[in-house]
Structures are given as structure tokens and as C-alpha cells.
Write an enzyme that holds these catalytic residues in place. Structure first.
Site, PDB file in Angstrom:
ATOM      1  N   ALA A   1       3.255   6.034 -40.854  1.00 28.33           N
ATOM      2  CA  ALA A   1       2.850   7.401 -41.197  1.00 28.33           C
ATOM      3  C   ALA A   1       2.714   8.218 -39.926  1.00 28.33           C
ATOM      4  O   ALA A   1       2.549   7.672 -38.837  1.00 28.33           O
ATOM      5  CB  ALA A   1       1.510   7.386 -41.935  1.00 28.33           C
TER       6      ALA A   1
ATOM      7  N   THR B   1      -6.038   6.664 -46.719  1.00 30.50           N
ATOM      8  CA  THR B   1      -7.205   7.109 -45.965  1.00 30.50           C
ATOM      9  C   THR B   1      -8.261   7.728 -46.883  1.00 30.50           C
ATOM     10  O   THR B   1      -7.922   8.240 -47.958  1.00 30.50           O
ATOM     11  CB  THR B   1      -6.749   8.158 -44.925  1.00 30.50           C
ATOM     12  N   ASP B   2      -9.502   7.748 -46.415  1.00 30.82           N
ATOM     13  CA  ASP B   2     -10.561   8.420 -47.183  1.00 30.82           C
ATOM     14  C   ASP B   2     -10.407   9.943 -47.141  1.00 30.82           C
ATOM     15  O   ASP B   2     -11.039  10.652 -47.925  1.00 30.82           O
ATOM     16  CB  ASP B   2     -11.947   8.010 -46.670  1.00 30.82           C
ATOM     17  N   GLU B   3      -9.537  10.437 -46.226  1.00 30.82           N
ATOM     18  CA  GLU B   3      -9.433  11.897 -46.061  1.00 30.82           C
ATOM     19  C   GLU B   3      -8.823  12.577 -47.290  1.00 30.82           C
ATOM     20  O   GLU B   3      -8.962  13.780 -47.461  1.00 30.82           O
ATOM     21  CB  GLU B   3      -8.645  12.226 -44.787  1.00 30.82           C
TER      22      GLU B   3
ATOM     23  N   TYR C   1      -2.267  16.689 -43.005  1.00 33.85           N
ATOM     24  CA  TYR C   1      -2.233  15.217 -42.977  1.00 33.85           C
ATOM     25  C   TYR C   1      -2.770  14.644 -44.284  1.00 33.85           C
ATOM     26  O   TYR C   1      -2.097  13.846 -44.952  1.00 33.85           O
ATOM     27  CB  TYR C   1      -3.055  14.684 -41.791  1.00 33.85           C
TER      28      TYR C   1
ATOM     29  N   LYS D   1      -0.912  12.458 -47.293  1.00 33.03           N
ATOM     30  CA  LYS D   1      -1.334  11.117 -47.700  1.00 33.03           C
ATOM     31  C   LYS D   1      -1.708  11.122 -49.186  1.00 33.03           C
ATOM     32  O   LYS D   1      -1.389  10.179 -49.918  1.00 33.03           O
ATOM     33  CB  LYS D   1      -2.522  10.633 -46.858  1.00 33.03           C
TER      34      LYS D   1
HETATM   35  P1  NAD Z   1      -0.450   5.261 -35.902  1.00 33.11           P
HETATM   36  O1  NAD Z   1      -0.072   6.690 -35.780  1.00 33.11           O
HETATM   37  O2  NAD Z   1      -1.143   4.568 -34.786  1.00 33.11           O
HETATM   38  O3  NAD Z   1       0.856   4.386 -36.213  1.00 33.11           O
HETATM   39  C1  NAD Z   1       1.847   4.800 -37.105  1.00 33.11           C
HETATM   40  C2  NAD Z   1       3.067   3.918 -36.895  1.00 33.11           C
HETATM   41  O4  NAD Z   1       4.076   4.336 -37.826  1.00 33.11           O
HETATM   42  C3  NAD Z   1       3.675   4.038 -35.502  1.00 33.11           C
HETATM   43  O5  NAD Z   1       4.012   2.758 -35.003  1.00 33.11           O
HETATM   44  C4  NAD Z   1       4.937   4.872 -35.714  1.00 33.11           C
HETATM   45  O6  NAD Z   1       5.979   4.564 -34.796  1.00 33.11           O
HETATM   46  C5  NAD Z   1       5.311   4.478 -37.142  1.00 33.11           C
HETATM   47  N1  NAD Z   1       6.090   5.533 -37.813  1.00 33.11           N
HETATM   48  C6  NAD Z   1       5.801   6.861 -37.858  1.00 33.11           C
HETATM   49  N2  NAD Z   1       6.747   7.517 -38.536  1.00 33.11           N
HETATM   50  C7  NAD Z   1       7.643   6.587 -38.943  1.00 33.11           C
HETATM   51  C8  NAD Z   1       8.846   6.638 -39.700  1.00 33.11           C
HETATM   52  N3  NAD Z   1       9.310   7.799 -40.160  1.00 33.11           N
HETATM   53  N4  NAD Z   1       9.503   5.482 -39.952  1.00 33.11           N
HETATM   54  C9  NAD Z   1       9.031   4.293 -39.476  1.00 33.11           C
HETATM   55  N5  NAD Z   1       7.917   4.190 -38.740  1.00 33.11           N
HETATM   56  C10 NAD Z   1       7.224   5.316 -38.476  1.00 33.11           C
HETATM   57  O7  NAD Z   1      -1.284   5.172 -37.247  1.00 33.11           O
HETATM   58  P2  NAD Z   1      -2.540   4.248 -37.616  1.00 33.11           P
HETATM   59  O8  NAD Z   1      -3.771   4.907 -37.168  1.00 33.11           O
HETATM   60  O9  NAD Z   1      -2.248   2.847 -37.221  1.00 33.11           O
HETATM   61  O10 NAD Z   1      -2.496   4.357 -39.209  1.00 33.11           O
HETATM   62  C11 NAD Z   1      -1.698   3.462 -39.981  1.00 33.11           C
HETATM   63  C12 NAD Z   1      -1.862   3.801 -41.462  1.00 33.11           C
HETATM   64  O11 NAD Z   1      -3.227   3.712 -41.827  1.00 33.11           O
HETATM   65  C13 NAD Z   1      -1.425   5.243 -41.779  1.00 33.11           C
HETATM   66  O12 NAD Z   1      -0.771   5.202 -43.038  1.00 33.11           O
HETATM   67  C14 NAD Z   1      -2.735   6.008 -41.866  1.00 33.11           C
HETATM   68  O13 NAD Z   1      -2.625   7.096 -42.762  1.00 33.11           O
HETATM   69  C15 NAD Z   1      -3.665   4.933 -42.407  1.00 33.11           C
HETATM   70  N6  NAD Z   1      -5.091   5.082 -42.027  1.00 33.11           N
HETATM   71  C16 NAD Z   1      -5.459   5.297 -40.716  1.00 33.11           C
HETATM   72  C17 NAD Z   1      -6.800   5.382 -40.390  1.00 33.11           C
HETATM   73  C18 NAD Z   1      -7.258   5.557 -38.957  1.00 33.11           C
HETATM   74  O14 NAD Z   1      -8.456   5.708 -38.720  1.00 33.11           O
HETATM   75  N7  NAD Z   1      -6.385   5.515 -37.974  1.00 33.11           N
HETATM   76  C19 NAD Z   1      -7.776   5.259 -41.384  1.00 33.11           C
HETATM   77  C20 NAD Z   1      -7.367   5.048 -42.707  1.00 33.11           C
HETATM   78  C21 NAD Z   1      -6.021   4.945 -43.015  1.00 33.11           C
HETATM   79  P1  TYD Z   2     -10.059  12.065 -35.153  1.00 37.09           P
HETATM   80  O1  TYD Z   2     -10.239  10.866 -34.285  1.00 37.09           O
HETATM   81  O2  TYD Z   2      -8.925  12.992 -34.886  1.00 37.09           O
HETATM   82  O3  TYD Z   2     -10.017  11.529 -36.655  1.00 37.09           O
HETATM   83  P2  TYD Z   2     -10.085  12.368 -38.060  1.00 37.09           P
HETATM   84  O4  TYD Z   2      -9.890  13.798 -37.805  1.00 37.09           O
HETATM   85  O5  TYD Z   2      -8.925  11.773 -38.800  1.00 37.09           O
HETATM   86  O6  TYD Z   2     -11.417  12.040 -38.645  1.00 37.09           O
HETATM   87  O7  TYD Z   2     -11.397  12.927 -35.098  1.00 37.09           O
HETATM   88  C1  TYD Z   2     -12.648  12.367 -35.424  1.00 37.09           C
HETATM   89  C2  TYD Z   2     -13.676  13.469 -35.336  1.00 37.09           C
HETATM   90  O8  TYD Z   2     -13.784  13.890 -33.959  1.00 37.09           O
HETATM   91  C3  TYD Z   2     -13.288  14.713 -36.126  1.00 37.09           C
HETATM   92  O9  TYD Z   2     -14.470  15.292 -36.684  1.00 37.09           O
HETATM   93  C4  TYD Z   2     -12.707  15.643 -35.082  1.00 37.09           C
HETATM   94  C5  TYD Z   2     -13.480  15.282 -33.824  1.00 37.09           C
HETATM   95  N1  TYD Z   2     -12.733  15.447 -32.549  1.00 37.09           N
HETATM   96  C6  TYD Z   2     -13.307  16.183 -31.513  1.00 37.09           C
HETATM   97  O10 TYD Z   2     -14.429  16.708 -31.634  1.00 37.09           O
HETATM   98  N2  TYD Z   2     -12.597  16.334 -30.355  1.00 37.09           N
HETATM   99  C7  TYD Z   2     -11.361  15.786 -30.190  1.00 37.09           C
HETATM  100  O11 TYD Z   2     -10.741  15.970 -29.111  1.00 37.09           O
HETATM  101  C8  TYD Z   2     -10.806  15.011 -31.251  1.00 37.09           C
HETATM  102  C9  TYD Z   2      -9.448  14.373 -31.115  1.00 37.09           C
HETATM  103  C10 TYD Z   2     -11.532  14.856 -32.416  1.00 37.09           C
END
Ligand code: NAD
Ligand code: TYD
Length: 347
Positions: A83, A130-132, A155, A159
């Protein structure tokens, strides 16, 4: 079992790939990743030589490529993490989120439906979300699996859309699926565009810590390995056509989290107590900023016995230590394009 994991070179995906490749030597793990700015094969260096691990570079938006891949390899399951994942980037460029998160997901659903159409027996499409998607909470309440979707950012809208498509394929074509909606993850290999790794990197470099708005926004934080363990459990034991919420029971206002991080960093870097805190700078708020996310993870706890194993204090300390011990990784991912991104977003 041939298991396709998409987005396995990213933050969460790399922990999921590692866990599955190491825990299930009898599974063939196929990591499909386009290696965008967020994907990094360095994240998987320690397991790249395992005989059951295979990397495939490719884009989930590329329909002929995806169809061809599903024709060539007889996948039994898909765990879909690929994603575009950063809210701030989605505000700059919503369409790239539609392409990967919506169209890419539908391409995978179509391919799985076509290949599995003779028999869905023992097949499973696992969509990681995601919870978002639930939008923003006020001061009270928690997101449950029945909370209405109410996404506010491009975003979360993309999702939410992908979640709806997965459900729709379950209803219309009876495709066996599970969806999990997880809260904010943190830990090793987190790309330094997100709050915790960005602030760790800035503290190391004595750069300002850009806190959006008044810093009173609240998130629920989960150590990434606890998420990977939940994914393992749900993949093997979750019920088809169900959603499970995953969370850390661990809410923090951003400003309190940042102050805790500053204290941990001061200690680990041997700096004067209070020196990192001086870097905190309040900056212009993110448009459409969700006030509060908080997950009720009772269902996964009751049905599958899952709960977080790492406290936030432990997890944050482990995370900081990892970044300090992996300065080469941090240097590599923050060179080049990252500098451009940083000055565009924060200058
Ligand atoms: P990330 O951005 O670190 O990694 C995403 C990966 O997907 C990367 O390796 C990227 O190269 C690959 N990718 C992107 N576009 C692509 C495409 N078109 N084809 C193939 N590969 C592609 O993301 P993350 O934080 O590891 O999140 C992974 C999943 O978990 C996502 O679906 C995200 O919505 C979900 N998620 C993330 C969080 C969080 O806190 N990071 C929380 C809940 C759910
Ligand atoms: P982030 O890590 O981008 O995750 P998400 O927006 O998906 O929850 O941000 C976490 C929280 O931190 C969010 O409330 C936005 C805030 N934030 C800042 O205050 N400064 C920053 O530079 C970033 C990246 C996030």
C-alpha cells in the site's frame, strides 16, 4: 503451502515475511513488492537466503503481470500489505493512493477469484488494513469491528475503499477473506516519514521536532512484532468473512509520546536530560487531522487469545536502540529522495 505476501519489503510486511519464513519452513513465502521509496530489501537481509523465501519485484497495479503471476504460481493464500501508507503523502498525491490501494487490491482479488474459482477449499485472502478507516473519535469511546466507516484522509478513504472491495468479493463471489484493522505500529525498519522514526532521526541530528498543531492528537501504538504475531494467528485461526481489530490498549497524546521519546533518547545518547525536549517545535497542523484513534481489541483477544506482549516503554526502548545500532540503514533511507521530501513537507 504457497503463500503470497504483498508489500513484504516495507515496514510491517518485512516483519510478517520474516515471521512466516522462519516459523513455517514448509511454506513457500513469495514476497511481491514494487520497491517504492518505502520498500527496502535491506529490511530482509537476515532471511534472504532461506530456501523457502522468494522475492518477486512487481507492481500490484499491473494487471497482466498479476494475472501472469497467479497463473505461474499456485498460491494457496494471500496476505496483502502492499500500500501507499503515509497520510501526509496522500494529501499531496491522492491518485497514487487510489491506484495502489484500490486498483491494486482489486487486481489481486480478481486474480485470486479466477484461480481459486474451482474450489475455495483451504484458500484465504487476508487483507491488512488500518483503524483510520473508522475516522476520528472524540475524547471517549473505542473503535469496534462494527463501528461505521468514516474516513477523513485520502489515505484512509483509499484503505476504506479497498476493505469494501474485499468484503464485496466475499459477499458476491464467496471469496474466503479476513480483514484486520490495526492501530499505529512502531518498531525497527519503520520509514522515517512517520512520527516515531522521523523524530528519532531528527533527535540524532539535533534537528527540530515538528509537532503538528497543539500536539494533543491521540493515537494507539502497537509494537510491530505484536502485529505480525496477530497476523499469523488470524491467518491460521481467524474465521472467514470476519474482521478483527488489533490494537495496543496504549493511547498516547502526541506531545506526551514525544516527551517520553526525548527522555529515552537523552539517556541512550548520553546527552543532558532535557536537551532533546528543547528541539520540540509546534508547526502548522495537518489538514483534516483526526483527533483520536483507539481500538477495542476484545474480539481477537477472546476468540484467538491475542494480546500485546511488549509494553510501550519496552518497545520504545528497543526501537531507539535498533535505530542507534543501525545508523547505516538510517543513513541509506534518508539520503537522496528523502531530503527532497523532507524539505518539501517541512520547510
Ligand atoms: P510501508 O509504506 O512501510 O510499506 C509498503 C510496502 O508496499 C513497501 O515495501 C512498498 O514498496 C510496497 N508497495 C507500495 N506500492 C506498491 C505497489 N503498487 N505494488 C507492490 N508493492 C507496493 O507500509 P507499512 O507501514 O508497512 O504498512 C503495511 C500495510 O499495513 C499497509 O496496507 C497499511 O495500510 C497497513 N497498516 C499500517 C499501519 C502502520 O502503522 N504503519 C497500521 C495499520 C495498518
Ligand atoms: P503518523 O506517524 O504520520 O501516523 P498517522 O497519521 O497514520 O496516525 O502520525 C502520527 C501522529 O503524529 C499524527 O497525529 C500526526 C503526528 N505527526 C506530527 O505531529 N509531526 C510529524 O512530523 C508527523 C509525521 C506526524
Amino acid at each position: 503451502m504457497n503463500l503470497l505476501i504483498t508489500g513484504g519489503a516495507g515496514f510491517i510486511g518485512s516483519h510478517v515475511v520474516r515471521r512466516f519464513a522462519q516459523s513455517y519452513p514448509n511454506y513457500h513465502i513469495y514476497n511481491l513488492d514494487a520497491l517504492t521509496y518505502a520498500g527496502n530489501l535491506e529490511n530482509l537481509k537476515d532471511i534472504e537466503d532461506l530456501p523457502n523465501y522468494h522475492f518477486i519485484k512487481g507492481n500490484i497495479v499491473d494487471e497482466p503481470f498479476i494475472n501472469d503471476l497467479f497463473d505461474k504460481i499456485n498460491f494457496d493464500g494471500v496476505i496483502h500489505l502492499a500500500a501507499e501508507s503515509h497520510v501526509d503523502r496522500s494529501i499531496e498525491d491522492p491518485l497514487s493512493f487510489v491506484r495502489t490501494n484500490v486498483i491494486g487490491t482489486v487486481n489481486l482479488l480478481n486474480a485470486a477469484k479466477r484461480i481459486w474459482s474451482n474450489s475455495y477449499d483451504k484458500k484465504r485472502f487476508y487483507h491488512v488494513s488500518t483503524d483510520e478507516v473508522y475516522g476520528s473519535l472524540g475524547q471517549e469511546g473505542l473503535f469496534t469491528e462494527t463501528t461505521s466507516y468514516d474516513p477523513n484522509s485520502p489515505y484512509s478513504a483509499s484503505k476504506a475503499s479497498s476493505d469494501h472491495f474485499v468484503r464485496a468479493y466475499g459477499e458476491t463471489y464467496k471469496l474466503p477473506f479476513v480483514i484486520t484493522n490495526c492501530s499505529n505500529n512502531y518498531g525497527p525498519f519503520h520509514f522515517p516519514e512517520k512520527l516515531i522514526p522521523l523524530f528519532i532521526n531528527n533527535i540524532i541530528q539535533n534537528k527540530p521536532l515538528p509537532v503538528y498543531g497543539d500536539g494533543k492528537y491521540t493515537r494507539d501504538w502497537l509494537y510491530v512484532e505484536d502485529h505480525a504475531r496477530a497476523i499469523d494467528l488470524v491467518f491460521h485461526r481467524g474465521k472467514n468473512h470476519e474482521t478483527y481489530n488489533i490494537g495496543g490498549f496504549n493511547e498516547w497524546q502526541n506531545i506526551d509520546l514525544v516527551k517520553l521519546l526525548c527522555r529515552v533518547m537523552d539517556k541512550k545518547l548520553g546527552r543532558h536530560a532535557g536537551s532533546s525536549k528543547n528541539l520540540i517545535t509546534y508547526v502548522k497542523d495537518r489538514p483534516g487531522h483526526d483527533l483520536r484513534y483507539a481500538i477495542d481489541a476484545t474480539k481477537i483477544n477472546k476468540e484467538l487469545g491475542w494480546e500485546p506482549s511488549v509494553t510501550f516503554e519496552e518497545g520504545l526502548e528497543k526501537t531507539v536502540e535498533w535505530y542507534l545500532n543501525n545508523s547505516e540503514w538510517l543513513k541509506n533511507v534518508t539520503s537522496g529522495d528523502y531530503q527532497e521530501y523532507y524539505s518539501k513537507m517541512y520547510s
